[in-house]
Scaffold this motif. Structure first.
Motif, PDB file in Angstrom:
ATOM      1  N   GLU A 417     -29.324 -31.424  39.676  1.00  0.00           N
ATOM      2  CA  GLU A 417     -29.721 -32.357  40.788  1.00  0.00           C
ATOM      3  C   GLU A 417     -28.417 -33.151  40.945  1.00  0.00           C
ATOM      4  N   GLU A 418     -27.953 -33.613  39.822  1.00  0.00           N
ATOM      5  CA  GLU A 418     -26.585 -34.696  40.191  1.00  0.00           C
ATOM      6  C   GLU A 418     -25.761 -34.914  38.707  1.00  0.00           C
ATOM      7  N   LYS A 419     -24.708 -35.442  39.170  1.00  0.00           N
ATOM      8  CA  LYS A 419     -23.835 -35.614  37.952  1.00  0.00           C
ATOM      9  C   LYS A 419     -23.735 -37.256  37.940  1.00  0.00           C
ATOM     10  N   SER A 420     -23.853 -37.557  36.647  1.00  0.00           N
ATOM     11  CA  SER A 420     -23.814 -38.963  36.495  1.00  0.00           C
ATOM     12  C   SER A 420     -22.437 -39.479  36.448  1.00  0.00           C
ATOM     13  N   LYS A 421     -22.477 -40.830  37.202  1.00  0.00           N
ATOM     14  CA  LYS A 421     -20.942 -41.286  37.186  1.00  0.00           C
ATOM     15  C   LYS A 421     -20.677 -41.957  35.702  1.00  0.00           C
ATOM     16  N   LYS A 422     -21.758 -42.308  35.115  1.00  0.00           N
ATOM     17  CA  LYS A 422     -21.481 -43.039  33.792  1.00  0.00           C
ATOM     18  C   LYS A 422     -20.934 -42.237  32.723  1.00  0.00           C
ATOM     19  N   ASP A 423     -21.700 -41.082  32.420  1.00  0.00           N
ATOM     20  CA  ASP A 423     -20.980 -40.251  31.462  1.00  0.00           C
ATOM     21  C   ASP A 423     -20.459 -38.768  31.703  1.00  0.00           C
ATOM     22  N   LEU A 426     -24.188 -33.408  33.782  1.00  0.00           N
ATOM     23  CA  LEU A 426     -25.182 -32.926  35.087  1.00  0.00           C
ATOM     24  C   LEU A 426     -26.272 -33.333  34.485  1.00  0.00           C
ATOM     25  N   SER A 427     -27.342 -33.748  35.623  1.00  0.00           N
ATOM     26  CA  SER A 427     -28.637 -33.862  35.278  1.00  0.00           C
ATOM     27  C   SER A 427     -29.426 -33.059  36.124  1.00  0.00           C
ATOM     28  N   GLY A 428     -30.710 -32.333  35.738  1.00  0.00           N
ATOM     29  CA  GLY A 428     -31.565 -31.764  36.549  1.00  0.00           C
ATOM     30  C   GLY A 428     -32.747 -31.791  36.185  1.00  0.00           C
ATOM     31  N   ARG A 429     -33.771 -30.816  36.277  1.00  0.00           N
ATOM     32  CA  ARG A 429     -35.256 -30.904  36.310  1.00  0.00           C
ATOM     33  C   ARG A 429     -35.704 -29.442  35.775  1.00  0.00           C
ATOM     34  N   THR A 430     -36.715 -29.310  35.041  1.00  0.00           N
ATOM     35  CA  THR A 430     -37.161 -27.982  34.706  1.00  0.00           C
ATOM     36  C   THR A 430     -38.299 -27.812  35.748  1.00  0.00           C
ATOM     37  N   SER A 431     -38.989 -26.688  35.632  1.00  0.00           N
ATOM     38  CA  SER A 431     -40.065 -26.317  36.545  1.00  0.00           C
ATOM     39  C   SER A 431     -41.356 -27.317  36.171  1.00  0.00           C
ATOM     40  N   GLY A 432     -41.146 -27.765  34.873  1.00  0.00           N
ATOM     41  CA  GLY A 432     -42.544 -28.850  34.448  1.00  0.00           C
ATOM     42  C   GLY A 432     -41.877 -30.246  34.756  1.00  0.00           C
ATOM     43  N   ASN A 433     -40.829 -30.386  35.652  1.00  0.00           N
ATOM     44  CA  ASN A 433     -40.311 -31.712  35.994  1.00  0.00           C
ATOM     45  C   ASN A 433     -39.835 -32.782  34.914  1.00  0.00           C
ATOM     46  N   ILE A 434     -39.348 -31.875  33.733  1.00  0.00           N
ATOM     47  CA  ILE A 434     -38.718 -32.802  32.506  1.00  0.00           C
ATOM     48  C   ILE A 434     -37.104 -32.816  32.900  1.00  0.00           C
ATOM     49  N   ILE A 435     -36.700 -33.979  32.554  1.00  0.00           N
ATOM     50  CA  ILE A 435     -35.131 -33.962  32.781  1.00  0.00           C
ATOM     51  C   ILE A 435     -34.277 -33.349  32.056  1.00  0.00           C
ATOM     52  N   PRO A 439     -23.576 -30.786  29.987  1.00  0.00           N
ATOM     53  CA  PRO A 439     -22.119 -30.813  30.571  1.00  0.00           C
ATOM     54  C   PRO A 439     -22.096 -29.684  31.647  1.00  0.00           C
ATOM     55  N   GLY A 440     -21.111 -29.841  32.542  1.00  0.00           N
ATOM     56  CA  GLY A 440     -20.805 -28.822  33.532  1.00  0.00           C
ATOM     57  C   GLY A 440     -20.114 -29.403  34.921  1.00  0.00           C
ATOM     58  N   ASP A 441     -19.821 -28.437  35.504  1.00  0.00           N
ATOM     59  CA  ASP A 441     -19.023 -28.855  36.792  1.00  0.00           C
ATOM     60  C   ASP A 441     -19.993 -29.257  37.972  1.00  0.00           C
TER      61      ASP A 441
END
Ligand code: SAH
Ligand code: SF4
Ligand code: F3S
Length: 466
Positions: A417-423, A426-435, A439-441
């Motif tokens: 879903e997004e890339k954190s400006k802080k660290d 990348l962050s995203g969610r599983t089908s169960g809505n867990i964050i 690392p990634g582009d």
């Protein structure tokens, strides 16, 4: 019964007239609008319609309130804290209006359907030029034009709440994650809740309209679509023939493509085995059930007018666990409902231990003017409720941590879903809505990736893309 209406031609004409007017009155190159949304996804979806209409009227959008020609706050009335924030933030606009008298400041949404709130705004905030409630959304073009053209204050609320308006232009905030309202209003009248009073009676959109909108969203690249309603399980009331929610979502699931379907909120009293079977057999419905239980005590559930008891709730949960392997369960809980004792609260704690929720939305009871619970005796002090609340948070933290820990070394499909400006993660969610963080582009945002889970930190998972 819901009457399905179309956004009228006259409203579209008002948008054209506003465009002409703003061509002269704008402060910069194009007229700019600032829209801030408080509250739930229903409000977010309404704001997307307001932005759709503003766009047709020639507006662009700004994140900086200082630059805006038109400022709108879409408000939430669900708890006192939500209302206080709005009053504070509106008060802060006074100076801006003094500096730029030509700007229009407007308020809409659930708070504006409360008479005592609209009256207070009228008296205490003379720089607010336009106020309209949730039932007047389809008249927004006319209300906007009228307040711009003669500068008089326009205050409207409490209009007809039995209709569904189709064809209002929508400008979605996201490009791969989006909201799709399937119904409006609520008929449940839980005794603590203001929503039925400010959103009106429950009314459903026609299934064909919803399915077409879902198809358009999927073909334009949406990967995560959440069907919205205050109680999606009673979808279809008033439609003929009446489809069940399970049938509706089952039909949407047939649309080809790579996407997830979610839905909220699911009221336990109407959650059927048919729905759970549909999720279990589906291709796209996420393995997640948000099923607010509010309290683990039967006595309190009765006083809340929830129409289920602990046993019925656990029966649905156990059926879901049996049919949907690794189902992720989340919920809403209220602490400190009037008359709740520490023993009742212990029942809530024991329920969350028994179910093993992935996460919880936790609230301290907030009295709402006009609701039945607001006139009940409430002897427990705020301080005591605060202690119970902390106990709830601590207990849930342990449960979430052990659930997340059990996922280490598994591979999970994640929508990035997004890339954190802080660290820079990348962050995203599983089908169960867990964050999940990994690392990634940046160009992976909006795509599904398989992530090997390497670590669990409380309710967040860490991993690497495989
Ligand atoms: N229709 C949804 C909930 C919408 S409101 C449902 O029935 O689940 C979102 C949540 O806010 C509710 O589930 C409830 O937990 C909380 N809430 C509503 N009114 C509240 C109040 N007066 N005080 C504290 N929490 C409240
Ligand atoms: Fe409020 Fe209950 Fe309706 Fe949910 S179901 S919006 S909690 S009255
Ligand atoms: Fe708030 Fe209205 Fe939603 S009261 S929670 S924005 S329906």
């Amino acid at each position: 019964m819901a009457v399905q209406n179309t956004f009228s031609d006259s409203q579209s004409e008002y948008l054209a007239l506003t465009a002409e007017l703003m061509d002269i009155r704008k402060r910069g190159e194009t007229p700019l609008a600032f829209v801030r949304t408080y509250g739930c996804q229903q409000n977010v979806a309404d704001s997307e319609k307001i932005k759709g209409m503003l766009k047709v009227a020639g507006y662009s959008f700004t994140e900086n309130v200082e630059d805006a020609d038109f400022i709108l706050f879409n408000t939430c009335a669900v708890r006192e804290h939500a209302e206080d924030r709005v009053f504070g933030n509106v008060g802060a606009l006074k100076k801006l209006k003094r500096r730029h008298p030509q700007i229009l400041i407007a308020l809409c949404g659930c708070m504006m359907e409360e008479k005592h709130v609209a009256d207070r705004i009228y008296q205490s905030f003379p720089f607010v030029g336009l106020v309209f409630g949730t039932h007047c959304l389809h008249q927004f073009p006319e209300l906007l034009y009228k307040s711009l053209v003669d500068g008089k204050r326009v205050f409207v609320r409490d209009n007809d709440d039995k209709k569904v308006y189709e064809g209002i232009p929508t400008f979605r905030d996201g490009t791969f994650k989006g909201w799709l309202p399937i119904m409006y209003g609520c008929d449940n009248f839980c005794t603590y809740c203001i929503v039925p009073y400010v959103r009106g009676r429950e009314r459903s959109r026609e299934p064909e309209v919803i399915i077409n909108e879902a198809r358009e969203m999927i073909s334009s690249g949406f990967k995560d679509i959440t069907l919205l309603g205050q109680n999606v399980n009673s979808y279809g009331k008033g439609l003929s023939p009446r489809p069940t929610f399970a049938q509706l979502i089952g039909e949407i699931d047939k649309i080809e493509g790579d996407y997830w379907l979610r839905f909220m909120t699911s009221h336990p009293k109407d959650c059927t085995r048919e729905l759970i079977d549909t999720i279990a057999q589906s291709k796209h419905i996420s393995l997640h059930l948000h099923l607010p239980f509010q309290s683990g005590s039967d006595r309190i559930l009765k006083a809340m007018n929830r129409h289920y008891d602990r046993e019925k709730y656990l029966a649905i949960v156990n059926y879901a666990k049996e049919k949907i392997p690794n189902v992720s369960l989340t919920s809403d809980v209220i602490v400190g409902f009037p008359g709740e004792t520490y023993e009742d609260f212990q029942q809530t704690l024991s329920l969350i231990r028994e179910v093993g929720f992935t996460s919880l939305f936790t609230f301290i009871y907030s009295p709402r003017v006009g609701t039945p619970a607001a006139s009940l005796d409430d002897p427990i002090t705020a301080e005591e409720k605060g202690k119970w609340f902390q106990e709830l948070l601590d207990t849930q933290e342990e449960i979430a941590a052990s659930r997340c820990a059990s996922m280490v070394s598994k591979v999970e499909r994640v929508l990035i879903e997004e890339k954190s400006k802080k660290d820079g993660y990348l962050s995203g969610r599983t089908s169960g809505n867990i964050i999940v963080e990994c690392p990634g582009d940046e160009n992976l945002i909006g795509t599904f990736q398989n992530v090997q889970i390497t670590e669990a930190r409380n309710w967040i998972l860490k991993g690497r893309i495989t």
